[in-house]
Design a protein around this motif. Structure first.
Motif, PDB file in Angstrom:
ATOM      1  N   HIS A   6     -18.874  15.584  22.342  1.00 14.43           N
ATOM      2  CA  HIS A   6     -19.634  16.453  21.142  1.00 14.43           C
ATOM      3  C   HIS A   6     -19.083  15.684  19.739  1.00 14.43           C
ATOM      4  N   GLN A   7     -17.867  14.969  19.822  1.00  9.67           N
ATOM      5  CA  GLN A   7     -17.614  13.975  18.422  1.00  9.67           C
ATOM      6  C   GLN A   7     -18.588  13.139  18.478  1.00  9.67           C
ATOM      7  N   ARG A   8     -18.808  12.307  19.594  1.00 12.60           N
ATOM      8  CA  ARG A   8     -19.671  11.146  19.458  1.00 12.60           C
ATOM      9  C   ARG A   8     -21.187  11.325  19.051  1.00 12.60           C
ATOM     10  N   LEU A   9     -21.543  12.505  19.727  1.00 14.35           N
ATOM     11  CA  LEU A   9     -23.117  13.009  19.407  1.00 14.35           C
ATOM     12  C   LEU A   9     -22.938  13.464  17.964  1.00 14.35           C
ATOM     13  N   ARG A  10     -22.154  14.177  17.495  1.00 17.08           N
ATOM     14  CA  ARG A  10     -21.928  14.897  16.188  1.00 17.08           C
ATOM     15  C   ARG A  10     -22.178  13.596  15.137  1.00 17.08           C
ATOM     16  N   GLU A  11     -21.333  12.476  15.455  1.00 18.58           N
ATOM     17  CA  GLU A  11     -21.430  11.268  14.671  1.00 18.58           C
ATOM     18  C   GLU A  11     -22.682  10.677  14.338  1.00 18.58           C
ATOM     19  N   ASP A  12     -23.233  10.436  15.690  1.00 18.67           N
ATOM     20  CA  ASP A  12     -24.623   9.898  15.932  1.00 18.67           C
ATOM     21  C   ASP A  12     -25.488  10.530  15.165  1.00 18.67           C
ATOM     22  N   VAL A  13     -25.614  12.030  15.175  1.00 15.24           N
ATOM     23  CA  VAL A  13     -26.717  12.768  14.485  1.00 15.24           C
ATOM     24  C   VAL A  13     -26.503  12.692  13.009  1.00 15.24           C
ATOM     25  N   LEU A  14     -25.136  12.594  12.437  1.00 15.61           N
ATOM     26  CA  LEU A  14     -24.806  12.599  10.801  1.00 15.61           C
ATOM     27  C   LEU A  14     -25.154  11.235  10.399  1.00 15.61           C
ATOM     28  N   VAL A  60     -34.525  20.647  22.683  1.00 12.92           N
ATOM     29  CA  VAL A  60     -33.471  20.652  21.701  1.00 12.92           C
ATOM     30  C   VAL A  60     -33.672  19.332  20.850  1.00 12.92           C
ATOM     31  N   VAL A  61     -34.105  19.372  19.543  1.00 13.20           N
ATOM     32  CA  VAL A  61     -34.027  18.513  18.679  1.00 13.20           C
ATOM     33  C   VAL A  61     -33.343  18.275  17.491  1.00 13.20           C
ATOM     34  N   VAL A  62     -33.341  17.056  16.643  1.00 14.66           N
ATOM     35  CA  VAL A  62     -32.345  16.651  15.369  1.00 14.66           C
ATOM     36  C   VAL A  62     -33.164  17.839  14.428  1.00 14.66           C
ATOM     37  N   ARG A  63     -32.396  18.706  13.819  1.00 17.89           N
ATOM     38  CA  ARG A  63     -32.898  19.294  12.895  1.00 17.89           C
ATOM     39  C   ARG A  63     -33.613  18.768  11.645  1.00 17.89           C
ATOM     40  N   THR A  64     -34.692  19.400  11.109  1.00 20.84           N
ATOM     41  CA  THR A  64     -35.348  18.358   9.938  1.00 20.84           C
ATOM     42  C   THR A  64     -34.741  19.416   8.677  1.00 20.84           C
ATOM     43  N   HIS A  65     -34.840  19.101   7.406  1.00 21.02           N
ATOM     44  CA  HIS A  65     -34.677  19.895   6.222  1.00 21.02           C
ATOM     45  C   HIS A  65     -35.766  19.922   5.329  1.00 21.02           C
ATOM     46  N   SER A  66     -36.383  21.024   5.008  1.00 20.59           N
ATOM     47  CA  SER A  66     -37.272  20.887   3.836  1.00 20.59           C
ATOM     48  C   SER A  66     -36.557  21.345   2.571  1.00 20.59           C
ATOM     49  N   ARG A 144     -18.517  22.857   7.360  1.00 19.47           N
ATOM     50  CA  ARG A 144     -19.769  23.173   7.762  1.00 19.47           C
ATOM     51  C   ARG A 144     -20.806  22.720   6.966  1.00 19.47           C
ATOM     52  N   LEU A 145     -20.806  23.261   5.674  1.00 18.51           N
ATOM     53  CA  LEU A 145     -21.972  22.906   4.854  1.00 18.51           C
ATOM     54  C   LEU A 145     -22.033  21.261   4.435  1.00 18.51           C
ATOM     55  N   ASP A 146     -20.712  20.801   4.549  1.00 17.07           N
ATOM     56  CA  ASP A 146     -20.790  19.160   4.361  1.00 17.07           C
ATOM     57  C   ASP A 146     -21.640  18.373   5.462  1.00 17.07           C
ATOM     58  N   GLN A 147     -21.534  19.140   6.629  1.00 14.15           N
ATOM     59  CA  GLN A 147     -22.190  18.319   7.940  1.00 14.15           C
ATOM     60  C   GLN A 147     -23.743  18.520   7.331  1.00 14.15           C
ATOM     61  N   GLN A 148     -24.305  19.294   6.845  1.00 14.69           N
ATOM     62  CA  GLN A 148     -25.639  19.327   6.601  1.00 14.69           C
ATOM     63  C   GLN A 148     -25.934  18.142   5.339  1.00 14.69           C
ATOM     64  N   VAL A 149     -25.189  17.994   4.545  1.00 11.81           N
ATOM     65  CA  VAL A 149     -25.393  17.068   3.464  1.00 11.81           C
ATOM     66  C   VAL A 149     -25.322  15.701   3.988  1.00 11.81           C
ATOM     67  N   ARG A 150     -24.349  15.751   4.858  1.00 12.83           N
ATOM     68  CA  ARG A 150     -23.998  14.204   5.325  1.00 12.83           C
ATOM     69  C   ARG A 150     -25.309  13.540   6.098  1.00 12.83           C
ATOM     70  N   ARG A 151     -26.176  14.589   6.600  1.00  7.15           N
ATOM     71  CA  ARG A 151     -27.334  13.935   7.221  1.00  7.15           C
ATOM     72  C   ARG A 151     -28.397  13.246   6.316  1.00  7.15           C
ATOM     73  N   TYR A 152     -28.242  13.539   5.127  1.00  5.30           N
ATOM     74  CA  TYR A 152     -29.363  12.750   4.103  1.00  5.30           C
ATOM     75  C   TYR A 152     -29.009  11.289   4.210  1.00  5.30           C
ATOM     76  N   THR A 153     -30.116  10.620   4.466  1.00 11.36           N
ATOM     77  CA  THR A 153     -30.114   9.037   4.681  1.00 11.36           C
ATOM     78  C   THR A 153     -29.611   8.564   3.534  1.00 11.36           C
TER      79      THR A 153
END
Length: 211
Positions: A6-14, A60-66, A144-153
Motif C-alpha cells: 500500500h505504501q509503495r503503490l500510494r507513493e507511486d500514484v502520488l 481500477v484506474v488512477v483517478r483524474t481531476h476536473s 487526506r486532502l493533501d494526498q489529492q493535491v500532491r497528485r498534481y504534476t
C-alpha cells in the motif's frame, strides 16, 4: 497500519508514476511489487477510500481531476487550514513554535526555482502546523486532502511571485500563532490557501496538463 505494498503503490500514484486514467491491474501490480494478489487488492481498496483511484466497471484506474474537483478540494482545504491555524494559535506549545520557526528558516534558504525542494519543505511546514493543533481528527482530514493535491504534476510554488508571497504569509502566520491570536492566524491561513487556489486555476487555464 499500512502494508508495504500500500505504501509503495500510494507513493507511486502520488508521484505520477501511473498516468491519470491508467488501469491498475492486479497482474501488473503483483509483478511490479513482487507481492501476491491479496495485499495488492487490499492496497487498491485503501487507495479507493482515499480518493486516489476509482472503479470504472470492473477496472481500477488512477483517478483524474476536473477543474470542478480542484475547486472542491481547495475550498475544503481552505476551511480546514483556517480551523487548523486558529486551533494551533491556542494549542501550540513552545516546541511547536520552535519547529515551525526552524522550517521557515529552512524555506528561506531554498532556491526558488527548485520545485521539488519547495514542495517538500512546504508540505513539512503544513504538517507541523497541523500537528500543532494536537487534534488527531483534524490532522487526519487534512492529510487526506493533501494526498489529492500532491497528485498534481506541477507545484504552484514556482509560479512567478508565489514563493516570496508564501514566505511572507508564513512569517505572519507564525507571528499570529506565537501571539495566540486565533482569529488572525485563521484569516492568514484562509487567504493563503485562497491564493493557492487562484494560482492553481490559472495554471490549469494555461495548460490543462498540470492536472
Amino acid at each position: 497500519m499500512a502494508s508495504p505494498v500500500h505504501q509503495r503503490l500510494r507513493e507511486d500514484v502520488l508521484a505520477s508514476v501511473f498516468a491519470p486514467g491508467e488501469p491498475l491491474t492486479e497482474a501488473k501490480l503483483t509483478e511490479r511489487y513482487g507481492a501476491s494478489r491479496t495485499p495488492v487488492r487490499e492496497a487498491l481498496q485503501r487507495l479507493e477510500q482515499d480518493g486516489l483511484v476509482e472503479r470504472r466497471g470492473k477496472a481500477v484506474v488512477v483517478r483524474t481531476h476536473s477543474a470542478e474537483e480542484i475547486i472542491d478540494i481547495y475550498e475544503s482545504r481552505i476551511i480546514l487550514e483556517q480551523a487548523a491555524a486558529s486551533k494551533a494559535a491556542i494549542k501550540a506549545t513552545a516546541l511547536d513554535h520552535q519547529l515551525l520557526k526552524g522550517l521557515l528558516l529552512q524555506m528561506q534558504q531554498l532556491d526558488p526555482t527548485d520545485g521539488r525542494a519547495l514542495a517538500e519543505t512546504n508540505r513539512a511546514f503544513h504538517a507541523q502546523l497541523w500537528h500543532a493543533t494536537h487534534s488527531p481528527s483534524l490532522i487526519g482530514l487534512l492529510e487526506r486532502l493533501d494526498q489529492q493535491v500532491r497528485r498534481y504534476t506541477l507545484t504552484t510554488l514556482t509560479y512567478p511571485g508565489r514563493w516570496a508571497a508564501v514566505l511572507a504569509d508564513y512569517a505572519k502566520l507564525l507571528a499570529a500563532i506565537e501571539d495566540g491570536d486565533s482569529g488572525r492566524a485563521g484569516e492568514i491561513a484562509a487567504r493563503h490557501m485562497s491564493d493557492a487556489l487562484a494560482i492553481r486555476l490559472k495554471m490549469y487555464a494555461e495548460d490543462p496538463r498540470t492536472l
